[in-house]
Design an enzyme around this catalytic site. Sequence first.
Site, PDB file in Angstrom:
ATOM      1  N   HIS A  12      39.014  35.623  30.114  1.00  0.00           N
ATOM      2  CA  HIS A  12      39.083  34.819  31.331  1.00  0.00           C
ATOM      3  C   HIS A  12      38.184  33.589  31.219  1.00  0.00           C
ATOM      4  O   HIS A  12      36.966  33.670  31.344  1.00  0.00           O
ATOM      5  CB  HIS A  12      38.677  35.677  32.536  1.00  0.00           C
ATOM      6  CG  HIS A  12      38.721  34.962  33.840  1.00  0.00           C
ATOM      7  ND1 HIS A  12      37.917  35.305  34.906  1.00  0.00           N
ATOM      8  CD2 HIS A  12      39.479  33.905  34.252  1.00  0.00           C
ATOM      9  CE1 HIS A  12      38.169  34.508  35.919  1.00  0.00           C
ATOM     10  NE2 HIS A  12      39.108  33.653  35.544  1.00  0.00           N
TER      11      HIS A  12
ATOM     12  N   GLU B 244      34.697  35.285  30.508  1.00  0.00           N
ATOM     13  CA  GLU B 244      34.554  36.669  30.925  1.00  0.00           C
ATOM     14  C   GLU B 244      35.550  37.491  30.122  1.00  0.00           C
ATOM     15  O   GLU B 244      36.751  37.230  30.167  1.00  0.00           O
ATOM     16  CB  GLU B 244      34.853  36.743  32.422  1.00  0.00           C
ATOM     17  CG  GLU B 244      34.639  38.082  33.059  1.00  0.00           C
ATOM     18  CD  GLU B 244      34.986  38.046  34.551  1.00  0.00           C
ATOM     19  OE1 GLU B 244      34.306  38.754  35.315  1.00  0.00           O
ATOM     20  OE2 GLU B 244      35.928  37.326  34.948  1.00  0.00           O
TER      21      GLU B 244
ATOM     22  N   SER C  49      42.784  36.276  36.054  1.00  0.00           N
ATOM     23  CA  SER C  49      41.527  36.284  36.796  1.00  0.00           C
ATOM     24  C   SER C  49      41.370  37.535  37.648  1.00  0.00           C
ATOM     25  O   SER C  49      40.337  37.713  38.290  1.00  0.00           O
ATOM     26  CB  SER C  49      41.438  35.033  37.686  1.00  0.00           C
ATOM     27  OG  SER C  49      42.597  34.907  38.479  1.00  0.00           O
TER      28      SER C  49
ATOM     29  N   ASN D   8      35.395  36.974  39.992  1.00  0.00           N
ATOM     30  CA  ASN D   8      36.192  36.879  41.218  1.00  0.00           C
ATOM     31  C   ASN D   8      35.910  37.992  42.214  1.00  0.00           C
ATOM     32  O   ASN D   8      36.228  37.847  43.397  1.00  0.00           O
ATOM     33  CB  ASN D   8      37.677  36.812  40.871  1.00  0.00           C
ATOM     34  CG  ASN D   8      38.060  35.429  40.389  1.00  0.00           C
ATOM     35  OD1 ASN D   8      37.626  34.427  40.937  1.00  0.00           O
ATOM     36  ND2 ASN D   8      38.861  35.349  39.343  1.00  0.00           N
TER      37      ASN D   8
END
Length: 283
Positions: free
Chosen positions: A141, A153, A120, A191
């Site tokens: 991800h 992602e 992440s 993130n």
Amino acid sequence: MSEVKLIGVVGAGQMGRGIAQVGAMNGFKVIMFDINADGLKFGHDFIAKQLAKGLEKGKWDQGFVDSTLANLTATTDLKDLKDCDLVVEAATENKKIKFELFRNLDEIVKPEAILASNTSSISITEIAANTNRPEKVAGMHFMNPVPVMKLVETITGLETSTETIELVEATAQKMGKTVVRADDVAGFAVNRILMPMINEAFYTLYEGIADAKGIDNAMKLGCNQPMGPLELADFIGLDTCLAIMEVLHEGLGDTKYRPCPLLKKYVTAKRFGRKSGKGVYEY
């Protein structure tokens, strides 16, 4: 290689078992690896229970359950992944562990295969540098819980080839996911936005601006978020949130990414959230 048929998943924890389940449900042959036999059995049993729940609710029939389970095998021997077309690493968010895994996978898995990480926040370029096939390494991800969340992602490292990232994205789409491609910068897209918000929620709690329930209710009712940021942090795992914030702080060098002292204190006290029974809230 024009198509992925056999997928290896490294890790049978919350993310790994979710990726394995979704792959098997969408017709891929999946080999799920974990070094811990008990954890591997728990992960496999968890998938079976999730499928049984769906059967009871009428989401699918017995034939679908049987075919999904037939697509899934479990192993404690990493060498069993040698013939996989794609391996998705879903181990703990720790550079040392990931780098060692990729060095081992690079030696074991057939040279034409793609090695992907569910990281992440950790640099895909840095992970790829631990292999002899950096052009075949990419980020993949998934969001938690994997069977429910629609996003994957994908991250392109410096050496990742166009063919590799396109095949990774095509595989994610066959899993029923929507793909957003991000550059290989600390935190990627999700993130980079999410973790600073969670960290700021901890600062809001730390500074006594509002209590935990007040902070979560403010964001749910005021910003239409389905979960408040502190509740979400407990769901993700406070240790994971801290690890990502540390990567952002180190990688971007900006003080606005400094992890909140309260978040660090909770992790030191092993208050990891739902998985430990206590985080910001008790479970």
